[in-house]
Structure formats: C-alpha cells, structure tokens
Design a protein around this motif. Sequence first.
Motif, PDB file in Angstrom:
ATOM      1  N   ARG A  12      91.111  32.986  85.472  1.00  0.00           N
ATOM      2  CA  ARG A  12      91.915  31.476  86.048  1.00  0.00           C
ATOM      3  C   ARG A  12      91.212  29.983  85.390  1.00  0.00           C
ATOM      4  O   ARG A  12      90.469  29.752  86.802  1.00  0.00           O
ATOM      5  CB  ARG A  12      92.775  31.755  87.974  1.00  0.00           C
ATOM      6  N   TRP A  13      90.943  30.210  84.676  1.00  0.00           N
ATOM      7  CA  TRP A  13      90.503  28.121  84.040  1.00  0.00           C
ATOM      8  C   TRP A  13      90.981  27.293  84.959  1.00  0.00           C
ATOM      9  O   TRP A  13      89.972  26.739  85.163  1.00  0.00           O
ATOM     10  CB  TRP A  13      90.393  28.101  82.862  1.00  0.00           C
ATOM     11  N   ASP A  14      92.196  26.978  85.286  1.00  0.00           N
ATOM     12  CA  ASP A  14      92.930  26.127  86.636  1.00  0.00           C
ATOM     13  C   ASP A  14      92.086  25.963  87.148  1.00  0.00           C
ATOM     14  O   ASP A  14      91.391  25.338  88.290  1.00  0.00           O
ATOM     15  CB  ASP A  14      94.503  26.128  86.493  1.00  0.00           C
ATOM     16  N   LEU A  15      91.907  27.538  88.225  1.00  0.00           N
ATOM     17  CA  LEU A  15      91.181  27.774  89.510  1.00  0.00           C
ATOM     18  C   LEU A  15      89.951  26.985  89.693  1.00  0.00           C
ATOM     19  O   LEU A  15      89.233  26.460  90.407  1.00  0.00           O
ATOM     20  CB  LEU A  15      91.792  28.982  89.717  1.00  0.00           C
ATOM     21  N   PHE A  16      89.174  27.345  88.495  1.00  0.00           N
ATOM     22  CA  PHE A  16      87.504  27.151  87.980  1.00  0.00           C
ATOM     23  C   PHE A  16      87.603  26.112  88.146  1.00  0.00           C
ATOM     24  O   PHE A  16      86.419  25.173  88.824  1.00  0.00           O
ATOM     25  CB  PHE A  16      87.357  28.219  86.450  1.00  0.00           C
ATOM     26  N   ALA A  17      88.621  25.107  87.536  1.00  0.00           N
ATOM     27  CA  ALA A  17      88.021  23.830  87.024  1.00  0.00           C
ATOM     28  C   ALA A  17      88.639  22.635  88.284  1.00  0.00           C
ATOM     29  O   ALA A  17      87.357  22.225  88.933  1.00  0.00           O
ATOM     30  CB  ALA A  17      89.104  23.122  85.888  1.00  0.00           C
ATOM     31  N   SER A  18      88.911  22.890  89.558  1.00  0.00           N
ATOM     32  CA  SER A  18      90.077  22.821  90.797  1.00  0.00           C
ATOM     33  C   SER A  18      88.036  23.166  91.729  1.00  0.00           C
ATOM     34  O   SER A  18      88.137  22.087  92.373  1.00  0.00           O
ATOM     35  CB  SER A  18      90.440  23.987  91.293  1.00  0.00           C
ATOM     36  N   VAL A  19      87.681  23.968  91.615  1.00  0.00           N
ATOM     37  CA  VAL A  19      86.971  24.335  92.427  1.00  0.00           C
ATOM     38  C   VAL A  19      85.601  23.315  91.406  1.00  0.00           C
ATOM     39  O   VAL A  19      84.921  22.613  92.204  1.00  0.00           O
ATOM     40  CB  VAL A  19      85.933  25.740  91.841  1.00  0.00           C
TER      41      VAL A  19
END
Length: 170
Positions: free
Chosen positions: A128-135
Amino acid sequence: MNIPTYNLVSLGGVVVGLSIAAWFVTRWWSGNKKHNLGSLRQLAPFALCSLYGMLLILSAGGIIGAAADWTLWGTSAIGDAVLEYGVGGQAPDVTRSSHLALTPGGHGVVIIMTVILCAVWSRRRGFRWDLFASVLCGISLGLSSGLAGVAGYVLSPVVSTAGDFVVGLL
C-alpha cells in the motif's frame, strides 16, 4: 542496542510533509460528491499512518528510530533541493526546540503499531503505497515547530502515558 539519531527537520522536509498531506486531502475533496462528516472516514488511514510516522520520529533510537531519522533526512534533502533550485528559496532549520522522547511504554506502543502496519501491508493486495506516503508525511512533520508539528507535540505524552499505563509502568 542504541543507534544514535540526529533528528533535525528543515523547511524542505516540512514542505514535503505538507505537500503529501495536501495531495491526500485534495484527492479526497475532489473525489467526493458529499462533503460531510461521514465522508471524513475515508481520510482515516491517512491520518492514522501520519500519526504513526510522527511517533516513529519521536522514537529515541534503535533500528526503527534510525530508519525514521534517515527518512527524515531524505525528505528534508529532497525538499531543500526543490526549495533552493526549484524556486530559489532557502531552507532553514525548523526543528522544535524542545525535543520530546517516548517513555518505555510509548516505545512499546510504537512496536505494537509497527506490527499492525506490517499486517496491513502484507495483505494479498500488494504493498500500500498510500500508507507509505502517509507515514512519510508524519515523519516529515513530527518534529516541526509551529502548527505543522503540533500533533507530534501532543501525541508524545498521550501515547507514552497510555503505553506506561497498559504495561504497568505507572
């Protein structure tokens, strides 16, 4: 094992974090027909992962703290380059003067949250790249002075107290 960290954030790092947040909020806003409180739940994964990133950068050291520190260094370097070469600006240090560190119970909460995030990331649908960007957003904003870093300033004592209470350190 104590790996030293050098948690400093520049204006470039804050710009990267705020740009990621602006991306997610704009995508949420433009993708919704109804802008009500019920539709805010679509931003919950972004908010939770950003708060987790803020906790990571508040970690005192170790492998996870060092990884967060290297990530902060990377986002600051990218943001500094964009500010200096993209618009001809400067990138001063904007790190909060009072550094908050998590207590042992707070570090326990970070480990538990890391396990939860790894469980979500290891699902069959892929990374999940969206979660990675959020972190990344949370790591970039966690140490910032001013309004961008206020969540990190409030989050540290709350998580530390809750973690100490749950594991019996209080």
